[in-house]
Design a protein around this motif. Structure first.
Motif, short mmCIF file in Angstrom:
data_model
loop_
_atom_site.label_atom_id
_atom_site.label_comp_id
_atom_site.label_asym_id
_atom_site.label_seq_id
_atom_site.Cartn_x
_atom_site.Cartn_y
_atom_site.Cartn_z
N LYS A 159 75.83 73.53 52.92
CA LYS A 159 75.30 72.18 52.83
C LYS A 159 73.86 72.06 53.34
O LYS A 159 73.27 70.99 53.27
CB LYS A 159 76.18 71.22 53.66
N LEU A 160 73.31 73.17 53.85
CA LEU A 160 72.00 73.11 54.50
C LEU A 160 70.90 73.71 53.64
O LEU A 160 71.10 74.73 52.98
CB LEU A 160 72.06 73.84 55.85
N ASN A 161 69.73 73.09 53.68
CA ASN A 161 68.58 73.53 52.91
C ASN A 161 67.38 73.63 53.85
O ASN A 161 66.94 72.63 54.42
CB ASN A 161 68.30 72.53 51.79
N ALA A 162 66.86 74.85 54.02
CA ALA A 162 65.72 75.08 54.92
C ALA A 162 64.57 75.68 54.13
O ALA A 162 64.46 76.89 53.99
CB ALA A 162 66.13 76.02 56.06
N PRO A 163 63.70 74.83 53.55
CA PRO A 163 62.61 75.32 52.70
C PRO A 163 61.32 75.52 53.48
O PRO A 163 60.74 74.56 54.01
CB PRO A 163 62.47 74.21 51.65
N GLY A 164 60.81 76.76 53.54
CA GLY A 164 59.60 77.08 54.27
C GLY A 164 58.35 77.00 53.41
O GLY A 164 58.42 76.95 52.18
N GLY A 165 57.21 77.04 54.07
CA GLY A 165 55.93 76.96 53.36
C GLY A 165 55.50 75.52 53.19
O GLY A 165 56.31 74.59 53.21
N THR A 166 54.21 75.30 53.02
CA THR A 166 53.68 73.95 52.82
C THR A 166 53.94 73.51 51.38
O THR A 166 53.60 74.22 50.43
CB THR A 166 52.17 73.93 53.09
N GLN A 167 54.53 72.33 51.22
CA GLN A 167 54.97 71.89 49.89
C GLN A 167 53.85 71.86 48.86
O GLN A 167 54.08 72.17 47.69
CB GLN A 167 55.62 70.51 49.99
N GLN A 168 52.65 71.49 49.27
CA GLN A 168 51.55 71.40 48.29
C GLN A 168 51.19 72.76 47.71
O GLN A 168 50.53 72.84 46.67
CB GLN A 168 50.32 70.77 48.93
N ASN A 169 51.67 73.85 48.37
CA ASN A 169 51.38 75.20 47.90
C ASN A 169 52.55 75.83 47.16
O ASN A 169 52.47 76.99 46.75
CB ASN A 169 50.97 76.09 49.08
N SER A 171 55.20 76.50 44.05
CA SER A 171 55.15 76.47 42.59
C SER A 171 56.00 75.30 42.09
O SER A 171 56.86 74.77 42.81
CB SER A 171 55.70 77.78 42.02
N LYS A 172 55.78 74.89 40.86
CA LYS A 172 56.59 73.81 40.27
C LYS A 172 58.05 74.21 40.19
O LYS A 172 58.95 73.39 40.41
CB LYS A 172 56.05 73.46 38.88
N VAL A 173 58.29 75.49 39.88
CA VAL A 173 59.67 75.98 39.79
C VAL A 173 60.38 75.83 41.13
O VAL A 173 61.53 75.37 41.19
CB VAL A 173 59.69 77.46 39.34
N HIS A 174 59.69 76.21 42.20
CA HIS A 174 60.34 76.14 43.52
C HIS A 174 60.57 74.69 43.94
O HIS A 174 61.63 74.36 44.47
CB HIS A 174 59.49 76.87 44.56
N SER A 215 50.77 79.35 46.83
CA SER A 215 49.41 79.52 46.30
C SER A 215 48.46 80.12 47.33
O SER A 215 47.54 80.85 46.99
CB SER A 215 48.87 78.18 45.79
N ASP A 216 48.70 79.83 48.61
CA ASP A 216 47.84 80.39 49.65
C ASP A 216 48.35 81.73 50.17
O ASP A 216 47.59 82.52 50.72
CB ASP A 216 47.67 79.41 50.80
N LYS A 217 49.66 81.99 50.03
CA LYS A 217 50.25 83.27 50.45
C LYS A 217 51.19 83.77 49.35
O LYS A 217 52.41 83.66 49.47
CB LYS A 217 51.00 83.10 51.78
N PRO A 218 50.62 84.31 48.26
CA PRO A 218 51.45 84.71 47.12
C PRO A 218 52.46 85.82 47.45
O PRO A 218 53.48 85.94 46.77
CB PRO A 218 50.43 85.19 46.08
N ASN A 219 52.20 86.61 48.47
CA ASN A 219 53.14 87.66 48.89
C ASN A 219 54.04 87.22 50.02
O ASN A 219 54.67 88.04 50.70
CB ASN A 219 52.36 88.92 49.30
N GLY A 220 54.10 85.92 50.24
CA GLY A 220 54.94 85.39 51.31
C GLY A 220 54.29 85.52 52.67
O GLY A 220 53.22 86.13 52.82
#
Length: 283
Positions: A159-169, A171-174, A215-220
């Motif tokens: 039930k939990l969703n922990a999405p990392g990274g800044t949203q503005q960066n 991809s549309k798919v993510h 977009s700022d860290k394409p390799n994570g």
């Protein structure tokens, strides 16, 4: 292996004490990624290094806070790659932080990881260990001793969703994938600390932690040897999955450099399969 886990228990007590008593400010040094180091990072790294100097089965140490490999014992069998205090910048606001340990035998690549462990420093000190052919084991410290609580198994769906990274960066798919989970009723659980967030998903039965290429860290952002591979091992041993943005098992990673990073997704089977569908991967 028992000696290594016992050493990690001693390290955990000392780092917890440091978190509670040491200066929380910045030092005048940077780590290998060019990030300013907190004094707690330096102190925690020192605690780990000093503890393993006396463990003869440990051949070498590789720290997230340092460049290169520190040779310890020529006759040793294992190399320990560790992040001494993941999420250390959260300590000054009194949120949970953690330590991560990957134990490798031979060349430093995912298939040679034989065990992993992490510690959560929160209201209580908790330790989770994982070895091959066994479920991860959960321990809690009481008066300096770690008591076994239970084995950890992930449900098929969480039930939990922990999405990392800044949203503005993202991809549309993510972004579409993450929004889809919230539309299904998933709860946001993201503190900015990898250890407490992944620990929560494990103990609550499932969900997904994602740190995509951006977009700022394409390799994570997260480092393979110290963070990604040890937790990938944990999640697979608990019955879940851990993959890259290309659908490759994180337990197949072969880092070219000790500080290589990778996009990473950890979760129970339903969420990871849903991610594969969203990204156009084979399920």
């Amino acid at each position: 292996m028992l000696t290594i886990f016992e050493t990690i228990e001693k390290i955990a007590i000392k780092i917890d004490h440091a978190i509670k008593t040491e200066d929380l400010g910045y030092s005048d040094t940077e780590n290998t990624s060019g990030e300013d180091q907190l004094k707690l990072d330096v102190k925690s790294d020192y605690i780990v290094e000093e503890a393993f100097k006396n463990v003869s089965i440990v051949k070498a140490l590789v720290s997230e806070e340092k460049e290169g490999v520190l040779a310890l014992h020529d006759e040793g069998k294992y190399t320990i790659c560790y992040d001494p205090l993941d999420g250390s910048s959260l300590a000054d606001v009194n949120l949970s932080v953690g330590s991560i340990f990957g134990i490798y035998e031979g060349e430093l690549k995912a298939e040679n990881l034989v065990a992993s462990a992490y510690v959560v420093y929160g209201p209580r000190i908790e330790l989770v260990t994982a070895t091959r052919d066994a479920k991860p084991k959960h321990y809690r410290a009481q008066e300096g001793l770690f008591n076994f609580i239970s084995e950890i198994s992930l449900d098929e769906k969480g039930k939990l969703n922990a999405p990392g990274g800044t949203q503005q960066n993202w991809s549309k798919v993510h972004k579409t994938f993450v929004d889809g989970l919230f539309a299904e009723g998933y709860r946001l659980r993201y503190s900015g600390g990898m250890v407490p967030d992944l620990h929560q998903i494990l103990l609550k039965g499932g969900g997904i932690f994602s740190y995509p290429g951006t977009s700022d860290k394409p390799n994570g952002k997260l480092r393979q040897l110290f963070e990604v591979i040890p937790f990938a091992f944990m999640y697979e041993q608990a019955g879940g999955q851990a993959i890259s943005n290309e659908g490759v098992r994180l337990m197949e990673l072969i880092p070219a450099h000790p500080h290589d990073t990778s996009p990473c997704f950890f979760g129970s089977n339903y969420e990871i399969n849903k991610l594969k569908e969203a990204y156009g991967m084979k399920v």
